[in-house]
Design a protein around this motif. Structure first.
Motif, PDB file in Angstrom:
ATOM      1  N   LEU A  61      78.283 -34.015  66.652  1.00 14.82           N
ATOM      2  CA  LEU A  61      76.923 -33.775  66.142  1.00 14.82           C
ATOM      3  C   LEU A  61      76.951 -32.872  64.924  1.00 14.82           C
ATOM      4  O   LEU A  61      76.135 -33.020  64.008  1.00 14.82           O
ATOM      5  N   ALA A  62      77.893 -31.942  64.925  1.00 13.22           N
ATOM      6  CA  ALA A  62      77.971 -31.009  63.807  1.00 13.22           C
ATOM      7  C   ALA A  62      78.300 -31.724  62.499  1.00 13.22           C
ATOM      8  O   ALA A  62      77.927 -31.257  61.425  1.00 13.22           O
ATOM      9  N   SER A  63      78.990 -32.851  62.593  1.00 11.06           N
ATOM     10  CA  SER A  63      79.339 -33.539  61.344  1.00 11.06           C
ATOM     11  C   SER A  63      78.558 -34.827  61.140  1.00 11.06           C
ATOM     12  O   SER A  63      78.972 -35.702  60.381  1.00 11.06           O
ATOM     13  N   ALA A  64      77.412 -34.929  61.792  1.00  5.23           N
ATOM     14  CA  ALA A  64      76.564 -36.109  61.602  1.00  5.23           C
ATOM     15  C   ALA A  64      75.132 -35.698  61.312  1.00  5.23           C
ATOM     16  O   ALA A  64      74.195 -36.147  61.967  1.00  5.23           O
ATOM     17  N   PRO A  65      74.930 -34.844  60.301  1.00  3.48           N
ATOM     18  CA  PRO A  65      73.588 -34.313  60.061  1.00  3.48           C
ATOM     19  C   PRO A  65      72.622 -35.424  59.675  1.00  3.48           C
ATOM     20  O   PRO A  65      72.938 -36.277  58.853  1.00  3.48           O
ATOM     21  N   GLN A 106      71.752 -37.969  61.228  1.00  8.64           N
ATOM     22  CA  GLN A 106      72.017 -39.303  61.772  1.00  8.64           C
ATOM     23  C   GLN A 106      71.213 -39.535  63.049  1.00  8.64           C
ATOM     24  O   GLN A 106      70.579 -38.618  63.569  1.00  8.64           O
TER      25      GLN A 106
END
Lengths: 234, 234
Positions: A109-113, A115
């Motif tokens: 989740l931290a790298s899928a802002p 989305q």
DNA sequence: ACCTGAACACCGTTCAAGT
DNA sequence: ACCTGAACACCGTTCAAGT
């Protein structure tokens, strides 16, 4: 209807985006973030790595889709409480538990802002913030404060599990070790962190998480009453 | 004194942990998270990859050390305000700006739980929480709420920059694109997220970040007054 | 349309050998 | 004590060739 259902798929167990995502989740759950590999995945699915690329654009697409499966389930399972605040607490706790059960979701989740999985969470929180009567102009700040906090805790939780996993120990043992390390910090330079080492060992992760949610909720409420007063007095 | 200063180093510009970390920071700033490679780094330092391993244990050690340089600077530069709350706001803003300037710090902190850079932040916040008069038993919850929020925002900011970088566009353009995507979400399924798309475009990141800090600070304060009342009435 | 699997261009990390 | 650089065991991704 322009598109129609595919008539008679080639074989019952043919590859599909869904099957790939399910296998990815199993792999991530059993072997952690590092365990998701196109080679490991294609072996599990009894094909070549190239086949997966027919259904999935790239690895981050795969990770986002896997997280989304977990998040969609979590949001859907949230029980609506008596008040908007209670529902937000329930949703937040659901997220906490989901990331606890699937730590890789925290870092994904931290790298899928922005989305889809994030949209689901924003929607879930946002409807309740709206129901709380927060004026339109303040809604973004309120929602993003709650979201950022949830993602922040989730990320730390994920990292703790990940760290422990690479050392081949349990999360609790890792935290125990951290606590010991903190208790040995230089007393002059880090008096506070040092004094916190004890609480770090005994605290209840879940309860403290909820305490943070309550801080934010009560902060949102108190700003509202401040705004209301301003309307009256000015 | 058991250890004494190394007498006459072999050459003036010999390799050292500090030189390696400085070069890493330059590389991360100029080429992003993906730019830090043992090959790129050793080329910049005019040595082989193996030489670096004499001074650094592994890549995550390097990333943590690089973040710590930034964080130490940031914490040291924080101006103590008139009240503990003002100091916390200043420290938080310093963190926000540091991660904005060095996005890779945001993701590095997320995967270094309990390590030195985190200790510095906890110490900085904790001393102020203590000064606010938060009772010992509640300090961990208060500090970790603030910390998690800061890390959460930092992580999202880092991911936004990283995402934009890989697509070769600017962060603002990426956010603009996200806003457009949100405005096209299904109206029945995501009414709230859809309505937020506009605010997403016009909002002030920094101001909203601070609003979140204030939510938490006022939540902490209101719990204190609640506790104080309980002491009186029971 | 979908799958195969070899090949490409990378990684982090190790280690015998040097000075 | 510190450095060199080839080698190892991986990665994600591509793509000609098959069915």
């Amino acid at each position: 209807m322009v598109t129609k259902a595919r008539s008679t798929p080639r074989r019952e167990d043919s590859l599909s985006r869904d099957r790939i995502i399910d296998a990815s989740i199993e792999l991530l759950d059993s072997s952690g973030e590092g365990g998701l590999t196109f080679r490991a995945l294609s072996e599990r699915l009894a094909t070549g790595p190239g086949a997966i690329y027919w259904h999935i654009a790239h690895k981050s697409d795969l990770l986002t889709a896997a997280s989304d499966t977990i998040i969609a389930r979590t949001v859907a399972a949230t029980v609506v409480g008596a008040t908007p605040q209670a529902t937000i607490r329930a949703l937040a706790l659901g997220m906490f538990d989901a990331i606890d059960a699937h730590p890789w979701v925290g870092s994904a989740l931290a790298s899928a802002p922005g989305q889809l999985p994030i949209v689901r969470i924003v929607e879930g929180i946002g409807q309740q913030v709206h129901a709380m009567g927060v004026p339109d102009r303040q809604q973004w700040a309120a929602v993003s404060a709650l979201l950022s906090y949830i993602l922040g805790v989730g990320g730390q939780n994920a990292a703790n599990s990940q760290f422990a996993r690479t050392q081949g120990i349990h999360r609790a043992d890792f935290l125990q070790g951290l606590s010991t390390a903190w208790s040995q910090l230089d007393a002059a330079e880090y008096p506070f962190a040092r004094s916190l080492a004890g609480q770090m060992r005994t605290h209840d992760d879940r309860a403290d998480f909820l305490a943070g949610i309550d801080f934010i909720l009560s902060g949102i409420a108190s700003q509202q009453s401040r705004l209301a007063k301003n309307v009256v007095t000015t």
